[in-house]
Design an enzyme around this catalytic site. Structure first.
Site, PDB file in Angstrom:
ATOM      1  CG  ASP A  39      -1.882  -1.181   1.192  1.00  0.00           C
ATOM      2  OD1 ASP A  39      -2.210  -1.662   0.095  1.00  0.00           O
ATOM      3  OD2 ASP A  39      -2.263  -1.639   2.289  1.00  0.00           O
ATOM      4  N   GLY A  56      -4.587  -4.371  -3.778  1.00  0.00           N
ATOM      5  CA  GLY A  56      -5.541  -3.326  -4.139  1.00  0.00           C
ATOM      6  C   GLY A  56      -4.726  -2.107  -4.528  1.00  0.00           C
ATOM      7  CG  HIS A  57      -1.903  -2.223  -6.995  1.00  0.00           C
ATOM      8  ND1 HIS A  57      -0.956  -2.757  -7.825  1.00  0.00           N
ATOM      9  CD2 HIS A  57      -1.682  -2.779  -5.773  1.00  0.00           C
ATOM     10  CE1 HIS A  57      -0.205  -3.604  -7.127  1.00  0.00           C
ATOM     11  NE2 HIS A  57      -0.636  -3.642  -5.890  1.00  0.00           N
ATOM     12  CE  LYS A  98       2.373  -2.576  -4.289  1.00  0.00           C
ATOM     13  NZ  LYS A  98       2.079  -2.124  -2.910  1.00  0.00           N
ATOM     14  CD  GLN A 114       0.723  -8.941  -2.408  1.00  0.00           C
ATOM     15  OE1 GLN A 114       1.389  -9.626  -3.146  1.00  0.00           O
ATOM     16  NE2 GLN A 114      -0.538  -8.647  -2.684  1.00  0.00           N
TER      17      GLN A 114
HETATM   18  P1  GDP Z   1      -0.713   0.256  -3.574  1.00  0.00           P
HETATM   19  O1  GDP Z   1      -1.334  -1.004  -3.082  1.00  0.00           O
HETATM   20  O2  GDP Z   1       0.748   0.327  -3.309  1.00  0.00           O
HETATM   21  O3  GDP Z   1      -1.045   0.563  -5.010  1.00  0.00           O
HETATM   22  O4  GDP Z   1      -1.362   1.440  -2.696  1.00  0.00           O
HETATM   23  P2  GDP Z   1      -2.919   1.608  -2.326  1.00  0.00           P
HETATM   24  O5  GDP Z   1      -3.646   2.056  -3.518  1.00  0.00           O
HETATM   25  O6  GDP Z   1      -3.415   0.408  -1.611  1.00  0.00           O
HETATM   26  O7  GDP Z   1      -2.815   2.739  -1.217  1.00  0.00           O
HETATM   27  C1  GDP Z   1      -2.269   3.986  -1.498  1.00  0.00           C
HETATM   28  C2  GDP Z   1      -3.344   5.050  -1.216  1.00  0.00           C
HETATM   29  O8  GDP Z   1      -2.747   6.326  -1.149  1.00  0.00           O
HETATM   30  C3  GDP Z   1      -4.380   5.151  -2.328  1.00  0.00           C
HETATM   31  O9  GDP Z   1      -5.605   5.531  -1.767  1.00  0.00           O
HETATM   32  C4  GDP Z   1      -3.833   6.256  -3.220  1.00  0.00           C
HETATM   33  O10 GDP Z   1      -4.848   6.922  -3.962  1.00  0.00           O
HETATM   34  C5  GDP Z   1      -3.237   7.176  -2.188  1.00  0.00           C
HETATM   35  N1  GDP Z   1      -2.063   7.955  -2.612  1.00  0.00           N
HETATM   36  C6  GDP Z   1      -1.058   7.594  -3.457  1.00  0.00           C
HETATM   37  N2  GDP Z   1      -0.109   8.540  -3.491  1.00  0.00           N
HETATM   38  C7  GDP Z   1      -0.517   9.523  -2.633  1.00  0.00           C
HETATM   39  C8  GDP Z   1       0.062  10.751  -2.194  1.00  0.00           C
HETATM   40  O11 GDP Z   1       1.165  11.138  -2.567  1.00  0.00           O
HETATM   41  N3  GDP Z   1      -0.654  11.473  -1.278  1.00  0.00           N
HETATM   42  C9  GDP Z   1      -1.857  11.076  -0.808  1.00  0.00           C
HETATM   43  N4  GDP Z   1      -2.467  11.839   0.067  1.00  0.00           N
HETATM   44  N5  GDP Z   1      -2.424   9.929  -1.202  1.00  0.00           N
HETATM   45  C10 GDP Z   1      -1.752   9.146  -2.087  1.00  0.00           C
HETATM   46  P1  IMO Z   2      -0.904  -4.249  -2.216  1.00  0.00           P
HETATM   47  O1  IMO Z   2      -0.418  -4.839  -3.521  1.00  0.00           O
HETATM   48  C1  IMO Z   2      -0.988  -4.571   2.116  1.00  0.00           C
HETATM   49  C2  IMO Z   2      -1.135  -8.596   3.794  1.00  0.00           C
HETATM   50  C3  IMO Z   2      -2.383  -9.018   4.549  1.00  0.00           C
HETATM   51  C4  IMO Z   2      -1.748  -9.919   5.590  1.00  0.00           C
HETATM   52  C5  IMO Z   2      -0.651 -10.629   4.806  1.00  0.00           C
HETATM   53  C6  IMO Z   2      -1.040 -12.001   4.283  1.00  0.00           C
HETATM   54  O2  IMO Z   2      -2.172  -3.516  -2.319  1.00  0.00           O
HETATM   55  O3  IMO Z   2       0.193  -3.483  -1.558  1.00  0.00           O
HETATM   56  P2  IMO Z   2      -2.580 -12.728   2.241  1.00  0.00           P
HETATM   57  O4  IMO Z   2      -4.028 -12.471   1.963  1.00  0.00           O
HETATM   58  O5  IMO Z   2      -1.665 -12.197   1.203  1.00  0.00           O
HETATM   59  O6  IMO Z   2      -2.311 -14.161   2.570  1.00  0.00           O
HETATM   60  O7  IMO Z   2      -2.278 -11.923   3.602  1.00  0.00           O
HETATM   61  O8  IMO Z   2      -0.354  -9.780   3.718  1.00  0.00           O
HETATM   62  N1  IMO Z   2      -1.357  -8.119   2.423  1.00  0.00           N
HETATM   63  C7  IMO Z   2      -1.260  -6.843   2.052  1.00  0.00           C
HETATM   64  N2  IMO Z   2      -1.054  -5.732   2.802  1.00  0.00           N
HETATM   65  N3  IMO Z   2      -1.098  -4.486   0.768  1.00  0.00           N
HETATM   66  C8  IMO Z   2      -1.285  -5.588   0.012  1.00  0.00           C
HETATM   67  O9  IMO Z   2      -1.256  -5.553  -1.334  1.00  0.00           O
HETATM   68  C9  IMO Z   2      -1.415  -6.833   0.652  1.00  0.00           C
HETATM   69  N4  IMO Z   2      -1.629  -8.093   0.233  1.00  0.00           N
HETATM   70  C10 IMO Z   2      -1.575  -8.871   1.314  1.00  0.00           C
HETATM   71  O10 IMO Z   2      -3.035  -7.919   5.120  1.00  0.00           O
HETATM   72  O11 IMO Z   2      -1.137  -9.163   6.584  1.00  0.00           O
HETATM   73 MG    MG Z   3      -2.886  -1.647  -1.832  1.00  0.00          MG
END
Ligand code: GDP
Ligand code: IMO
Ligand code: MG
Length: 424
Positions: A13, A40-41, A16, A221
């Site tokens: 999270d 979840g991207h 990415k 991840q």
């Molecule tokens: P990922 O799994 O690495 O793709 O990240 P996620 O999408 O799960 O979580 C990142 C969250 O931060 C999302 O809600 C993005 O829209 C948000 N986000 C990404 N870059 C920024 C930033 O520079 N500032 C803020 N405030 N939010 C951001």
């Molecule tokens: P993105 O790509 C954050 C975490 C789960 C748990 C552990 C194992 O969005 O960064 P699993 O379901 O993979 O067996 O769970 O890994 N986890 C993540 N945490 N971002 C993710 O993906 C994750 N995918 C799995 O919360 O701690």
């Molecule tokens: Mg994510």
């Protein structure tokens, strides 16, 4: 653009999705090589908001080709849903998405087994998507690959074999009849659906690389969830580090020219397990609220804490990070002083790298350094000199501590809220 692998350098999270979407503009192919729909991207642009789980974030860049590669575990129902969702939002997927015939499937019994394990004492805090059980079957040589799923006789035979093992494990929680019903639900429709997307993806990528196409590898991840190098056993069941891009997509190591690590300006983690810089107080709550730190897949509140240089240093080394994309710097506005964990203290000894034992992780206490914060809103900054001096100093200090240059700074979720430094 060189062929770049983008990885998460903390516990996932990091942002990415945003970074891959940005870089995807210059790529021809975007490839997901590990993980599954635990990911979840999030991508935000032109007032639109998308969360992608299995399909590469590059799908939101018109005309780009996307691959779900062999290293991914894929949930057929969830993928069909994701494609339908994108098409309902006028994103064309047909002809642009290629799903590896070699990818292993997540089937209903994997989800039940995940839920069962999570209901016990050895719980990990998984996403309950069946990721661990699906990867276990893959390495245990009981998995079912998409190519086999598409042949009805083979699929039925493999499911029968599997249920002989899974039913006793599920201990009567669910009957064999019910499992069969769930496993074959919509089978004909799904077969027809996948016929349009299945491909020999290593061959496609090898051909593209031979023609000097630009390929972007999208990790899911993050390093600390890596099954080898993360906070085992509180990890996912694949390798989010950059080295996995080759195995997970069937290309040679020479195909990857640069590796970019996505790093959040503070730290978050979802699920259980060690997290030395976690803030269980009002400051943690503040970061969660300001950063909207709730899981993009499960909606769970993310645990929040100070920046941990030990973790990112580990990532830089393991993935050979050439550079860092620092995200969510805007979230830190108004927090003064800021704290950075520069090392851990474990049993009275200073450690610059993560411990190798479970006990080490339990006993790791952060050694903090403080830095002055800033008050200005960063969301409109588009170059480094538009940032307050304290924010620039914070970036420089992180970069020095983790021994990697910062080539991109993100100051908001929107695509345009980005400061590019150098070529990236
Ligand atoms: P990922 O799994 O690495 O793709 O990240 P996620 O999408 O799960 O979580 C990142 C969250 O931060 C999302 O809600 C993005 O829209 C948000 N986000 C990404 N870059 C920024 C930033 O520079 N500032 C803020 N405030 N939010 C951001
Ligand atoms: P993105 O790509 C954050 C975490 C789960 C748990 C552990 C194992 O969005 O960064 P699993 O379901 O993979 O067996 O769970 O890994 N986890 C993540 N945490 N971002 C993710 O993906 C994750 N995918 C799995 O919360 O701690
Ligand atoms: Mg994510």
């Amino acid at each position: 653009m060189a062929n770049v692998t983008v990885i998460g350098a903390q516990w996932g999270d990091e942002g990415k999705g945003k970074i891959v979407h940005l870089l995807g503009k210059k790529a021809d192919w975007i490839v997901r090589y590990q993980g599954g729909n635990n990911a979840g991207h999030t991508v935000v642009f032109d007032g639109k908001h998308f969360v992608l789980h299995q399909i590469p974030s590059g799908i939101l860049q018109p005309g780009k080709k996307c691959v779900i590669a062999n290293g991914v575990v894929m949930d057929p129902w969830a993928l069909r849903e994701e494609v339908r969702f994108l098409e309902s939002r006028n994103i064309r997927v047909k002809g642009r998405l290629f799903v590896s015939a070699w990818a292993h499937l997540i089937l209903p019994y994997h989800r039940h087994l995940d839920a069962l394990r999570e209901s016990g004492e050895a719980k990990i805090g998984t996403t309950k998507r069946g990721i661990g059980p699906a990867y276990s079957d893959k390495v245990g040589r009981m998995g079912i690959r998409l190519a086999d799923y598409l042949e009805p006789d083979t699929f039925r035979e493999l499911v029968e074999q599997n249920l002989k093992v899974k039913c006793p494990l599920l201990g009567g929680l669910i009957s064999k009849e019910k499992l069969l019903e769930e496993t074959f639900k919509d089978y004909d429709d799904l077969r027809a659906f996948f016929a349009e997307y299945v491909a020999d993806t290593p061959a496609l990528l090898q051909k593209a690389l031979a023609k000097k196409a630009n390929v972007l590898f999208e990790g899911a991840q993050g390093t600390m969830l890596d099954v080898d190098f993360g906070t085992y056993p509180f990890v996912t069941s694949s390798n989010p580090i950059a080295g996995a891009a080759c195995v997970g997509s069937g290309v040679g190591p020479g195909a990857i020219e640069e590796v970019l690590g996505v790093v959040k300006a503070y730290t978050t983690r979802v699920g259980d397990g060690p997290f030395p810089t976690e803030l269980k107080d009002a400051m943690g709550e503040k970061l969660r609220e300001r950063g909207a730190e709730f899981g993009a897949t499960t909606g769970r509140p993310r645990r929040c804490g100070w920046f941990d240089a030990v973790v990112v240093r580990h990532s830089v080394a393991l993935s050979g990070l050439d550079a860092i994309a620092l995200t969510k710097l805007d979230v830190l506005t108004g927090i003064d002083p800021l704290r950075i964990c520069v090392a851990y203290e474990i049993d009275g000894k200073r450690r610059d790298l993560p411990p190798m034992t479970r006990h080490g992780w339990e006993r790791a206490t952060p050694i903090y350094e403080e830095m002055p914060g800033w008050r200005d809103d960063l969301g409109t900054a588009r170059s480094l000199d538009e940032l307050p001096a304290a924010a620039r100093k914070y970036i420089d200090r992180l970069s020095a501590l983790v021994e990697a240059p910062v080539t991109l700074v993100s100051v908001g979720a929107g695509r345009e809220q980005t400061i590019r430094i150098g070529d990236f």
